[in-house]
Design an enzyme around this catalytic site. Structure first.
Site, mmCIF file in Angstrom:
data_model
loop_
_atom_site.group_PDB
_atom_site.id
_atom_site.type_symbol
_atom_site.label_atom_id
_atom_site.label_comp_id
_atom_site.label_asym_id
_atom_site.label_seq_id
_atom_site.Cartn_x
_atom_site.Cartn_y
_atom_site.Cartn_z
ATOM 1 N N ILE A 35 0.819 -1.234 0.000
ATOM 2 C CA ILE A 35 0.000 0.000 0.000
ATOM 3 C C ILE A 35 0.842 1.269 0.000
ATOM 4 O O ILE A 35 0.323 2.327 -0.313
ATOM 5 C CB ILE A 35 -1.025 0.127 1.175
ATOM 6 C CG1 ILE A 35 -0.490 -0.386 2.483
ATOM 7 C CG2 ILE A 35 -2.339 -0.460 0.829
ATOM 8 C CD1 ILE A 35 -1.419 -0.012 3.646
ATOM 9 N N GLY A 100 13.988 -4.113 10.756
ATOM 10 C CA GLY A 100 12.973 -3.169 10.276
ATOM 11 C C GLY A 100 11.637 -3.807 9.952
ATOM 12 O O GLY A 100 10.837 -3.246 9.205
ATOM 13 N N GLN A 101 11.352 -4.988 10.549
ATOM 14 C CA GLN A 101 10.081 -5.667 10.260
ATOM 15 C C GLN A 101 8.950 -5.028 11.049
ATOM 16 O O GLN A 101 9.036 -4.899 12.271
ATOM 17 C CB GLN A 101 10.198 -7.155 10.631
ATOM 18 C CG GLN A 101 8.949 -7.948 10.261
ATOM 19 C CD GLN A 101 9.081 -9.440 10.582
ATOM 20 O OE1 GLN A 101 10.061 -9.872 11.207
ATOM 21 N NE2 GLN A 101 8.102 -10.206 10.152
ATOM 22 N N HIS A 107 7.240 -11.960 4.777
ATOM 23 C CA HIS A 107 6.919 -11.436 3.443
ATOM 24 C C HIS A 107 8.188 -11.031 2.718
ATOM 25 O O HIS A 107 9.132 -10.528 3.316
ATOM 26 C CB HIS A 107 5.954 -10.249 3.516
ATOM 27 C CG HIS A 107 6.369 -9.153 4.449
ATOM 28 N ND1 HIS A 107 6.203 -9.243 5.820
ATOM 29 C CD2 HIS A 107 6.959 -7.952 4.221
ATOM 30 C CE1 HIS A 107 6.673 -8.138 6.380
ATOM 31 N NE2 HIS A 107 7.145 -7.335 5.434
ATOM 32 N N LEU A 108 8.160 -11.250 1.416
ATOM 33 C CA LEU A 108 9.210 -10.753 0.525
ATOM 34 C C LEU A 108 8.710 -9.444 -0.072
ATOM 35 O O LEU A 108 7.620 -9.410 -0.642
ATOM 36 C CB LEU A 108 9.410 -11.719 -0.645
ATOM 37 C CG LEU A 108 10.362 -12.899 -0.554
ATOM 38 C CD1 LEU A 108 10.079 -13.768 0.647
ATOM 39 C CD2 LEU A 108 10.298 -13.729 -1.836
ATOM 40 N N HIS A 109 9.500 -8.382 0.046
ATOM 41 C CA HIS A 109 9.239 -7.184 -0.748
ATOM 42 C C HIS A 109 9.892 -7.417 -2.107
ATOM 43 O O HIS A 109 11.087 -7.758 -2.168
ATOM 44 C CB HIS A 109 9.914 -5.954 -0.140
ATOM 45 C CG HIS A 109 9.331 -5.476 1.145
ATOM 46 N ND1 HIS A 109 8.452 -4.414 1.215
ATOM 47 C CD2 HIS A 109 9.506 -5.900 2.419
ATOM 48 C CE1 HIS A 109 8.131 -4.200 2.480
ATOM 49 N NE2 HIS A 109 8.755 -5.091 3.232
HETATM 50 P P1 AMP Z 1 7.936 -4.561 6.827
HETATM 51 O O1 AMP Z 1 8.564 -3.349 7.415
HETATM 52 O O2 AMP Z 1 8.876 -5.366 5.978
HETATM 53 O O3 AMP Z 1 7.230 -5.402 7.861
HETATM 54 O O4 AMP Z 1 6.878 -4.006 5.800
HETATM 55 C C1 AMP Z 1 5.502 -4.157 5.876
HETATM 56 C C2 AMP Z 1 4.939 -3.604 4.581
HETATM 57 O O5 AMP Z 1 3.571 -3.932 4.538
HETATM 58 C C3 AMP Z 1 5.063 -2.086 4.430
HETATM 59 O O6 AMP Z 1 5.805 -1.784 3.240
HETATM 60 C C4 AMP Z 1 3.604 -1.627 4.321
HETATM 61 O O7 AMP Z 1 3.423 -0.574 3.407
HETATM 62 C C5 AMP Z 1 2.903 -2.884 3.879
HETATM 63 N N1 AMP Z 1 1.493 -2.977 4.268
HETATM 64 C C6 AMP Z 1 0.973 -2.779 5.490
HETATM 65 N N2 AMP Z 1 -0.355 -2.976 5.469
HETATM 66 C C7 AMP Z 1 -0.673 -3.323 4.194
HETATM 67 C C8 AMP Z 1 -1.893 -3.661 3.533
HETATM 68 N N3 AMP Z 1 -3.078 -3.672 4.176
HETATM 69 N N4 AMP Z 1 -1.842 -3.945 2.213
HETATM 70 C C9 AMP Z 1 -0.669 -3.921 1.547
HETATM 71 N N5 AMP Z 1 0.510 -3.629 2.123
HETATM 72 C C10 AMP Z 1 0.517 -3.318 3.416
#
Ligand code: AMP
Ligand code: ZN
Length: 120
Positions: A35, A100-101, A107-109
């Site tokens: 998002i 930074g999680q 999840h994989l970015h």
């Molecule tokens: P992390 O810091 O790797 O845990 O990243 C979590 C990611 O999830 C962030 O880049 C957020 O923008 C993304 N995120 C959080 N909520 C949602 C959602 N409802 N739909 C899509 N992405 C999301």
């Protein structure tokens, strides 16, 4: 641990309780747009089964994690990443507070597309 954690936002996405813009889905894997994208291509890939982080991955998770890695390239191209080697993409797995999680469902970015990017 059960399949889904009722307090986990990504488990809610898997269950359809929170909407997402899907990139890919099969029985075990879901990919959907982040998002808050940092780049022209930015989606997340998750195992549907709740695994809190990469630090929690077990030998039994190897098949699904391997399939995710094997799918990244194809999905990145479909989403607009440019071909290797001029193009390419970045795969990031933030793990734990130091990593930074923020969302505690592995999840994989997958980040790519023409630069500049907002981050990274
Ligand atoms: P992390 O810091 O790797 O845990 O990243 C979590 C990611 O999830 C962030 O880049 C957020 O923008 C993304 N995120 C959080 N909520 C949602 C959602 N409802 N739909 C899509 N992405 C999301
Ligand atoms: Zn979860």
């Amino acid at each position: 641990m059960s399949e889904h954690d009722p307090n986990c936002i990504f488990c809610k996405i898997v269950e359809g309780k929170i909407p997402s813009k899907k990139v890919y889905e099969d029985d075990d894997i879901l990919a959907f747009h982040d998002i808050h994208p940092w780049a022209p291509v930015h989606f997340l890939m998750i195992p549907k089964r709740h695994i809190a982080s990469l630090a929690h991955a077990q030998p039994k998770d190897a098949e699904v994690l391997g399939r995710m890695m094997a799918l990244v390239g194809e999905l990145a191209m479909k989403e607009g990443a440019r071909p290797y080697p001029e193009g390419g993409f970045r795969v990031v797995v933030n793990t734990g507070a130091d990593g930074g999680q923020e969302v505690h469902h592995l999840h994989l970015h997958v980040i790519g597309g023409p630069r500049p990017w907002l981050k990274g």
